[in-house]
Scaffold this motif. Structure first.
Motif, short mmCIF file in Angstrom:
data_model
loop_
_atom_site.label_atom_id
_atom_site.label_comp_id
_atom_site.label_asym_id
_atom_site.label_seq_id
_atom_site.Cartn_x
_atom_site.Cartn_y
_atom_site.Cartn_z
N UNK A 132 0.72 -1.29 0.24
CA UNK A 132 -0.24 0.26 0.12
C UNK A 132 1.12 1.34 -0.55
N UNK A 133 2.30 1.40 -0.27
CA UNK A 133 3.11 2.29 -0.22
C UNK A 133 3.51 2.65 1.72
N UNK A 134 3.24 1.93 2.11
CA UNK A 134 2.73 2.60 3.52
C UNK A 134 4.00 2.27 4.44
N UNK A 135 5.07 2.44 5.27
CA UNK A 135 5.88 2.03 6.27
C UNK A 135 5.66 1.31 7.80
N UNK A 194 -4.81 -1.31 6.36
CA UNK A 194 -3.47 -0.33 5.39
C UNK A 194 -4.67 0.67 4.98
N UNK A 195 -5.67 0.11 4.48
CA UNK A 195 -6.63 1.35 3.56
C UNK A 195 -6.94 2.22 4.47
N UNK A 196 -7.78 1.56 5.95
CA UNK A 196 -8.00 3.13 6.25
C UNK A 196 -6.79 4.07 6.88
N UNK A 197 -5.57 3.35 7.11
CA UNK A 197 -4.27 4.78 6.99
C UNK A 197 -4.06 5.40 5.94
N UNK A 198 -4.14 4.62 4.68
CA UNK A 198 -3.72 5.18 3.92
C UNK A 198 -5.00 6.21 3.28
N UNK A 199 -6.19 5.99 3.00
CA UNK A 199 -7.41 6.89 3.14
C UNK A 199 -6.95 7.95 4.40
N UNK A 200 -6.55 8.44 5.51
CA UNK A 200 -6.19 9.50 6.58
C UNK A 200 -5.08 10.33 5.99
N UNK A 226 14.23 3.81 -3.11
CA UNK A 226 13.83 5.15 -3.36
C UNK A 226 12.63 5.32 -3.76
N UNK A 227 11.57 4.96 -2.85
CA UNK A 227 10.13 4.67 -2.92
C UNK A 227 9.59 6.42 -2.76
N UNK A 228 10.76 7.23 -2.28
CA UNK A 228 9.76 8.44 -1.73
C UNK A 228 10.65 10.15 -2.70
N UNK A 229 11.65 9.12 -3.65
CA UNK A 229 12.50 10.03 -4.47
C UNK A 229 11.99 9.96 -6.14
N UNK A 230 11.46 8.59 -6.17
CA UNK A 230 11.98 7.41 -7.66
C UNK A 230 11.48 8.81 -8.26
#
Length: 542
Positions: free
Chosen positions: A34-37, A76-82, A459-463
């Motif tokens: 989900x692109x979360x850490x 995770x879906x809820x965290x992504x929405x927030x 480099x997830x945040x930079x690519x």
């Protein structure tokens, strides 16, 4: 909650710890989708080392069958929405006028403005990239002239990524030009991607005691004795001038001692982040203080590149005084908002290829089986390998690796918090976003999907902010597969002018694929006209 299962010592504390590690691994894998850490991800490595591989495998098998994955997916879906809602609220609160609007420059309270210039110098077959930063302040009268001025003399911070060429004359000429334009003789950071002669042979000229620059910090990949011999075996296939050869040999035999001769304040060595790529050796070294900024230069902060805010990176110390880190990024010149990010990444040769290389040396030199690992720890033996047994080392590399180029330090250079910034480029065009990042890749290999995925994860945040991408190994087809979509850059650059026609650098197939994708391609060779210079101002309005 305690797990109960008929796995021998199910009530043992080690089993509970193994299940905790397995749960964390499963949650981390789902969160990344989900692109979360996950929080405390760095602590997982320490916990994992307390559990045997066999017990961990049993726990992972058990938890994969019993873990309530759907509940965590929902979390995770809820965290992504927030997160998306918070981003939307932040955007609404910090909404700003386009950079071209005159009133955008009236908002001075939290504004931070940096001028950045970068030069890919025309050294021929090699690599020599120079980047500069200058704190321009809120005065528009300062940043506009900076787009046309030479940045080298007045830079508050200057870094170099690689310094070499084959033949050496190309880089020596460029070094002289840079040094002559730098009255302070200060070089804040030197990044070394790997130990090939055509990427390092200019360093003794760049850092010459009387006629060169004074370097503060040297950053290079952490290579053990075996890795350095592998790098030497790859590079020794071609010969160079004797002075370049001697420095190359010295770096392979004793990299820290050789670099220390130039008087840097600190030497930082970056290990591969993954344990299966050699990162496990990190914990065998004694703890040390993390790298620190020089009080006399433009300030920077060393941070853990896993993304946990301002956390300092874990560091270790080698016997010869170098600082070793696994995950690090340098935030240069940061103000209340913004700054410039320099973020390295190391990809190391696989264990299988390393073992094949060791075995090949033993066979060729008729050494006892399994003796290479111990012999190469002795400096005298290493010196003999790079002088008396050069051909044997080269043959061993060719047998074990073929045309692959494995170990290399890549570097991202771009604005910190680019999502909040705006950029003005030198061609008088203004942009509402700061997609002006640069990526150097040395001789890294991007031929298999797993390697590309690890690179993109790092480099997830930079690519997505990379606009200029240096093709690895001068654009060799052995290092880059354009179909894997490593990065969606606007400009792909190959530093190449091979003296051997069979090298085919850059590969015509790669150039064709780049142009077909709609991106631009640029070759920087030995002609002064091929110099690539990019100038910009990046600002973070209040």
């Amino acid at each position: 909650m305690k797990n109960t299962i008929a796995y021998g010592s199910s009530d043992d504390e080690k089993w509970e710890l193994a299940c905790q590690c397995a749960d964390f691994y499963i949650r981390t894998a789902i969160a990344r989708s989900y692109g979360l850490r996950m929080l405390m991800e760095s602590s997982f490595d320490q916990l994992r080392r307390e559990v045997s591989d066999q017990l961990y495998a049993q726990a992972l098998d058990f938890r994969q069958k019993t873990f309530e994955a759907e509940n965590f997916h929902n979390y995770c879906r809820q965290s992504l929405l927030e997160r998306e809602q918070q981003a939307a609220h932040l955007a609404a609160r910090t909404a700003r006028l386009p950079s071209s609007h005159s009133r955008a420059w009236k908002r001075d309270l939290a504004k931070h403005v940096l001028g950045h210039h970068r030069y890919q110098l025309p050294v021929g077959q090699g690599g020599f990239n120079v980047g500069t930063l200058r704190d321009l302040g809120p005065n528009e009268a300062m940043w506009q002239p900076s787009l046309v001025a030479d940045a080298i003399p007045f830079a508050d911070f200057m870094y170099v990524y690689d310094c070499g060429s084959d033949p050496i004359a190309g880089v020596v000429q460029s070094v002289r030009s840079i040094v002559a334009r730098r009255p302070s003789r200060r070089l804040d950071m030197l990044f070394v991607s790997h130990f090939d002669r055509d990427h390092i042979c200019g360093i003794p000229h760049l850092l010459h005691q009387q006629r060169g620059l004074r370097v503060d910090t040297i950053v290079m990949p952490y290579l053990d004795d075996i890795d350095r011999m592998i790098a030497f075996g790859r590079s020794v296939a071609t010969s160079g001038e004797r002075t370049a050869e001697r420095f190359h040999e010295d770096v392979v035999v004793d990299p820290v001692g050789t670099m220390a001769r130039f008087g840097p304040r600190q030497i930082v060595m970056v290990m591969p982040g993954d344990e299966d790529e050699g990162g496990s050796g990190f914990f065998e070294l004694p703890p040390a203080e993390p790298p620190l900024s020089d009080p006399d230069g433009m300030p920077w902060k060393a941070r853990d590149s896993t993304g946990w805010g301002s956390a300092s990176p874990a560091a270790r110390r080698t016997l010869d005084g170098a600082t070793v880190v696994r995950r690090i990024e340098f935030d240069v010149g940061g103000g209340s908002e913004g700054g410039w990010l320099l973020k390295p990444h190391v990809k190391q040769a696989s264990r299988r290829d390393r073992e094949a290389f060791c075995a090949a040396v033993e066979v060729i030199l008729r050494w006892p089986r399994g003796s290479f690992r111990e012999k190469v720890k002795i400096e005298k033996e290493r010196r003999g390998l790079v002088t008396k047994h050069r051909t044997a080392v080269s043959r061993a590399y060719a047998w074990a690796f073929g045309d692959k180029n494995e170990t290399s330090l890549s570097l991202y250079s771009g604005p910190a918090e680019p999502q909040k910034a705006g950029a003005v480029l030198r061609n008088s065009r203004t942009f509402a976003s700061a997609r002006v990042g640069w990526m150097g890749t040395g001789d890294a290999g991007f031929k298999d999907p797993e390697t590309v995925q690890r690179f993109q994860d790092h480099y997830r945040d930079e690519i997505d902010w990379v606009t200029t991408f240096m093709l690895p190994h001068h654009g060799s087809e052995n290092n880059f597969d354009p179909s894997l979509f490593v990065v969606g850059a606007e400009l792909f650059v190959a530093a190449a002018q091979p003296i051997h026609s069979h090298w085919k650098h850059p590969a015509p197939e790669i150039v064709k694929a780049i142009k077909a994708s709609g991106a631009r391609f640029r070759r920087v060779g030995s002609s002064p006209k091929s110099l690539l210079e990019e100038r910009m101002v990046v600002f973070w309005p209040g």
